[in-house]
Design a protein around this motif. Structure first.
Motif, PDB file in Angstrom:
ATOM      1  N   LEU A 117       0.829  -1.213   0.000  1.00  0.00           N
ATOM      2  CA  LEU A 117       0.000   0.000   0.000  1.00  0.00           C
ATOM      3  C   LEU A 117       0.858   1.256   0.000  1.00  0.00           C
ATOM      4  CD1 LEU A 117      -2.985  -0.814   2.355  1.00  0.00           C
ATOM      5  CD2 LEU A 117      -3.046  -0.332  -0.086  1.00  0.00           C
ATOM      6  N   GLY A 118       2.016   1.208   0.654  1.00  0.00           N
ATOM      7  CA  GLY A 118       2.925   2.352   0.631  1.00  0.00           C
ATOM      8  C   GLY A 118       3.390   2.670  -0.781  1.00  0.00           C
ATOM      9  N   TYR A 168      -0.069   7.038  -6.297  1.00  0.00           N
ATOM     10  CA  TYR A 168      -1.373   7.692  -6.270  1.00  0.00           C
ATOM     11  C   TYR A 168      -1.250   9.159  -5.841  1.00  0.00           C
ATOM     12  CZ  TYR A 168      -6.124   8.844  -4.914  1.00  0.00           C
ATOM     13  OH  TYR A 168      -7.329   9.468  -4.790  1.00  0.00           O
ATOM     14  N   GLY A 169      -0.453   9.427  -4.814  1.00  0.00           N
ATOM     15  CA  GLY A 169      -0.275  10.801  -4.333  1.00  0.00           C
ATOM     16  C   GLY A 169       0.340  11.713  -5.385  1.00  0.00           C
ATOM     17  N   ARG A 170       1.317  11.182  -6.126  1.00  0.00           N
ATOM     18  CA  ARG A 170       1.932  11.994  -7.190  1.00  0.00           C
ATOM     19  C   ARG A 170       0.940  12.313  -8.299  1.00  0.00           C
ATOM     20  NH1 ARG A 170       6.854   8.629  -8.809  1.00  0.00           N
ATOM     21  NH2 ARG A 170       5.970   7.072  -7.437  1.00  0.00           N
ATOM     22  N   MET A 171       0.096  11.347  -8.641  1.00  0.00           N
ATOM     23  CA  MET A 171      -0.884  11.579  -9.701  1.00  0.00           C
ATOM     24  C   MET A 171      -2.013  12.504  -9.235  1.00  0.00           C
ATOM     25  SD  MET A 171       0.346  10.171 -12.333  1.00  0.00           S
ATOM     26  CE  MET A 171      -0.887   9.812 -13.551  1.00  0.00           C
ATOM     27  N   VAL A 172      -2.358  12.451  -7.960  1.00  0.00           N
ATOM     28  CA  VAL A 172      -3.350  13.388  -7.418  1.00  0.00           C
ATOM     29  C   VAL A 172      -2.773  14.795  -7.443  1.00  0.00           C
ATOM     30  CG1 VAL A 172      -4.537  14.097  -5.305  1.00  0.00           C
ATOM     31  CG2 VAL A 172      -4.620  11.726  -6.032  1.00  0.00           C
ATOM     32  N   ALA A 173      -1.504  14.937  -7.062  1.00  0.00           N
ATOM     33  CA  ALA A 173      -0.855  16.250  -7.075  1.00  0.00           C
ATOM     34  C   ALA A 173      -0.776  16.809  -8.494  1.00  0.00           C
ATOM     35  CB  ALA A 173       0.543  16.153  -6.472  1.00  0.00           C
TER      36      ALA A 173
END
Length: 114
Positions: A25-26, A32-37
């Protein structure tokens, strides 16, 4: 009048359910966090079932997932335990190592500068 007690829902034991581990999950949430940003993705969903664990990625909340990251332990000896599937269900990448499978998203993060 006879009162019938409710039928219990059979929940599978934790040993029968496939799920993502903390390290997996990490790695997934890092991408996922980079693509959300970058403004590409907005929502996700996680499902843990008897034979597969799925991390679904959505562009908008009310849509179908644009990508699914699947973990299928039964495919460990064959094609690989991890797979990234596209919106239509096509397999974009499959393998034994999650970090290598997630590299399919790196090319989507590279954009030309205007």
């Amino acid at each position: 009048m006879t009162i019938v007690p409710p039928t219990p829902i059979p929940f599978p034991s934790p040993d029968e359910v496939v799920s993502f581990q903390r390290q997996e999950l990490g790695l997934i949430l890092s991408v996922y966090g980079r693509m959300v940003a970058a403004g590409e993705w907005r929502d996700y969903g996680i499902a843990a079932m008897k034979d597969v664990a799925v991390f679904s990625i959505f562009r908008r909340t009310a849509e179908v997932p644009i990508y699914r990251i699947e973990k299928r332990p039964k495919l460990r000896a064959r094609q690989g335990i991890y797979a990234v599937l596209g919106e239509g269900g096509q397999v974009l990448r499959r393998g034994h190592e999650l970090d290598i499978v997630l590299r399919v998203f790196e090319r989507k993060m590279i954009r030309p500068i205007d």
